[in-house]
Design a protein around this motif. Structure first.
Motif, short mmCIF file in Angstrom:
data_model
loop_
_atom_site.label_atom_id
_atom_site.label_comp_id
_atom_site.label_asym_id
_atom_site.label_seq_id
_atom_site.Cartn_x
_atom_site.Cartn_y
_atom_site.Cartn_z
N LEU A 68 0.55 -1.26 0.02
CA LEU A 68 0.01 -0.10 -0.06
C LEU A 68 0.97 1.24 -0.08
CD1 LEU A 68 -2.83 -0.94 2.64
CD2 LEU A 68 -2.96 -1.04 0.02
N VAL A 69 2.16 1.25 0.29
CA VAL A 69 2.80 2.30 0.42
C VAL A 69 3.25 3.06 -1.07
CG1 VAL A 69 4.19 1.54 2.32
CG2 VAL A 69 5.14 1.18 0.00
N LEU A 70 2.73 2.40 -2.34
CA LEU A 70 3.09 3.17 -3.43
C LEU A 70 1.72 4.04 -3.84
CD1 LEU A 70 4.17 0.15 -5.59
CD2 LEU A 70 5.41 2.03 -4.87
N GLY A 71 0.75 3.55 -3.05
CA GLY A 71 -0.47 4.62 -3.50
C GLY A 71 -0.68 5.66 -2.80
N ASN A 72 0.00 6.04 -1.45
CA ASN A 72 -0.23 6.97 -0.68
C ASN A 72 0.96 7.73 -0.78
OD1 ASN A 72 1.14 5.24 1.06
ND2 ASN A 72 -0.33 5.31 2.49
N HIS A 73 1.97 7.76 -1.44
CA HIS A 73 3.09 8.63 -1.75
C HIS A 73 4.15 8.58 -0.61
CE1 HIS A 73 1.69 10.03 -5.54
NE2 HIS A 73 0.45 10.38 -4.79
N VAL A 74 3.95 7.35 0.39
CA VAL A 74 4.98 7.37 1.62
C VAL A 74 6.52 7.14 1.04
CG1 VAL A 74 5.68 5.93 3.51
CG2 VAL A 74 3.15 6.19 2.97
N LEU A 75 6.42 6.23 -0.04
CA LEU A 75 7.93 6.02 -0.60
C LEU A 75 8.57 7.69 -1.06
CD1 LEU A 75 7.72 2.81 -2.82
CD2 LEU A 75 8.94 3.29 -0.65
N LEU A 76 7.81 8.32 -1.60
CA LEU A 76 8.60 9.49 -2.09
C LEU A 76 8.90 10.27 -0.82
CD1 LEU A 76 9.62 11.33 -4.48
CD2 LEU A 76 7.16 12.17 -4.46
N SER A 77 8.04 10.46 -0.03
CA SER A 77 7.98 11.18 1.08
C SER A 77 9.32 10.43 2.20
CB SER A 77 7.03 10.98 2.08
OG SER A 77 7.14 11.77 3.28
N LEU A 78 9.38 9.30 2.16
CA LEU A 78 10.24 8.57 2.85
C LEU A 78 12.04 9.04 2.46
CD1 LEU A 78 11.20 6.90 5.30
CD2 LEU A 78 11.35 4.89 3.80
N LEU A 79 11.72 8.89 1.02
CA LEU A 79 13.25 8.99 0.24
C LEU A 79 13.61 10.72 0.42
CD1 LEU A 79 12.80 6.95 -2.87
CD2 LEU A 79 14.23 6.52 -1.09
N VAL A 80 12.79 11.28 0.34
CA VAL A 80 13.31 12.71 0.43
C VAL A 80 13.28 13.63 1.59
CG1 VAL A 80 12.54 15.26 -0.82
CG2 VAL A 80 12.23 12.99 -2.16
N ARG A 81 12.38 13.19 2.48
CA ARG A 81 12.42 13.91 3.68
C ARG A 81 12.92 13.41 4.87
NH1 ARG A 81 6.44 15.20 2.12
NH2 ARG A 81 6.64 17.07 0.76
N SER A 82 13.60 12.19 4.67
CA SER A 82 14.30 11.76 5.80
C SER A 82 15.71 11.25 5.61
CB SER A 82 13.32 10.24 6.13
OG SER A 82 13.67 9.43 5.26
N ARG A 83 16.31 11.13 6.72
CA ARG A 83 17.60 10.75 7.02
C ARG A 83 18.03 9.51 6.27
NH1 ARG A 83 20.61 11.02 12.07
NH2 ARG A 83 20.13 13.22 11.98
#
Length: 71
Positions: free
Chosen positions: A38-53
């Motif tokens: 489900l992480v592809l549908g709610n943009h969690v991957l992009l948020s995790l890649l760009v906004r976290s260490r």
């Protein structure tokens, strides 16, 4: 002899890349409290890649894996 070691190194890089992608999905699912698919549908991957260490380190490591694959 060199051909066998080259195939071994290529296989190792593929395993490392697949495991790294799987770990990214696992971390994103833990971060969002959702199932890994489900992480592809709610943009969690992009948020995790760009906004976290973790994402920045993961991207840098994946770029190094890609460079090793090309070489």
């Amino acid at each position: 002899m060199r051909v066998h070691s080259a195939w071994f190194m290529l296989g190792s890089l593929v395993v490392i890349a697949v495991a790294s992608i799987a770990f990214l999905f696992y971390e994103a699912s833990i971060d969002s409290d959702a199932a890994p698919w489900l992480v592809l549908g709610n943009h969690v991957l992009l948020s995790l890649l760009v906004r976290s260490r973790f994402g920045i380190i993961w991207l840098f490591r994946f770029i190094l894996i890609f460079v090793a694959f090309v070489l």
